[in-house]
Design a protein around this motif. Structure first.
Motif, PDB file in Angstrom:
ATOM      1  N   PRO A  26      14.521   4.579   2.598  1.00 48.60           N
ATOM      2  CA  PRO A  26      14.447   3.492   1.604  1.00 48.60           C
ATOM      3  C   PRO A  26      13.034   2.936   1.440  1.00 48.60           C
ATOM      4  CG  PRO A  26      16.335   3.165   3.017  1.00 48.60           C
ATOM      5  CD  PRO A  26      15.550   4.293   3.600  1.00 48.60           C
ATOM      6  N   LYS A  27      12.251   2.918   2.522  1.00 47.65           N
ATOM      7  CA  LYS A  27      10.881   2.434   2.405  1.00 47.65           C
ATOM      8  C   LYS A  27      10.033   3.394   1.578  1.00 47.65           C
ATOM      9  CE  LYS A  27      10.663  -0.385   6.507  1.00 47.65           C
ATOM     10  NZ  LYS A  27       9.856  -0.805   7.637  1.00 47.65           N
ATOM     11  N   LEU A  28      10.247   4.686   1.752  1.00 45.04           N
ATOM     12  CA  LEU A  28       9.487   5.658   0.974  1.00 45.04           C
ATOM     13  C   LEU A  28       9.900   5.658  -0.490  1.00 45.04           C
ATOM     14  CD1 LEU A  28       9.357   8.726   3.376  1.00 45.04           C
ATOM     15  CD2 LEU A  28       7.518   7.161   2.804  1.00 45.04           C
ATOM     16  N   LEU A  29      11.176   5.470  -0.761  1.00 48.83           N
ATOM     17  CA  LEU A  29      11.648   5.495  -2.139  1.00 48.83           C
ATOM     18  C   LEU A  29      11.306   4.222  -2.901  1.00 48.83           C
ATOM     19  CD1 LEU A  29      15.128   7.194  -1.727  1.00 48.83           C
ATOM     20  CD2 LEU A  29      13.015   8.186  -2.603  1.00 48.83           C
ATOM     21  N   SER A  30      10.877   3.175  -2.207  1.00 51.69           N
ATOM     22  CA  SER A  30      10.536   1.936  -2.899  1.00 51.69           C
ATOM     23  C   SER A  30       9.150   1.981  -3.536  1.00 51.69           C
ATOM     24  CB  SER A  30      10.621   0.758  -1.932  1.00 51.69           C
ATOM     25  OG  SER A  30       9.579   0.851  -0.974  1.00 51.69           O
ATOM     26  N   PHE A  31       8.325   2.952  -3.153  1.00 53.84           N
ATOM     27  CA  PHE A  31       7.002   3.071  -3.747  1.00 53.84           C
ATOM     28  C   PHE A  31       7.112   3.567  -5.180  1.00 53.84           C
ATOM     29  CE2 PHE A  31       5.769   3.699   0.782  1.00 53.84           C
ATOM     30  CZ  PHE A  31       4.976   2.557   0.887  1.00 53.84           C
ATOM     31  N   LEU A  32       6.218   3.087  -6.021  1.00 54.87           N
ATOM     32  CA  LEU A  32       6.180   3.543  -7.403  1.00 54.87           C
ATOM     33  C   LEU A  32       5.380   4.832  -7.480  1.00 54.87           C
ATOM     34  CD1 LEU A  32       5.492   0.208  -9.298  1.00 54.87           C
ATOM     35  CD2 LEU A  32       7.623   1.465  -9.140  1.00 54.87           C
TER      36      LEU A  32
END
Length: 55
Positions: A26-32
């Motif tokens: 989830p932390k990686l997927l939150s980056f634009l």
């Protein structure tokens, strides 16, 4: 044969997958994304044939 004993390795694999799935992913997927995908249809580039001087 100790490598066939799943006792310690199954717990390590399960812990690492749970950590990846619930914490890291989830932390990686939150980056634009810096280069977001485009909804335009891909177009083929127009090319001109090369004219060889010896033909």
């Amino acid at each position: 044969m100790p490598q066939l004993n799943p006792n310690p390795w199954f717990f390590i694999m399960l812990t690492s997958w749970i950590t990846f799935s619930f914490i890291i992913q989830p932390k990686l997927l939150s980056f634009l994304s810096m280069n977001p995908p485009s909804s335009k249809a891909p177009t083929a580039p127009t090319t001109t044939p090369w004219t060889w001087p010896w033909t």
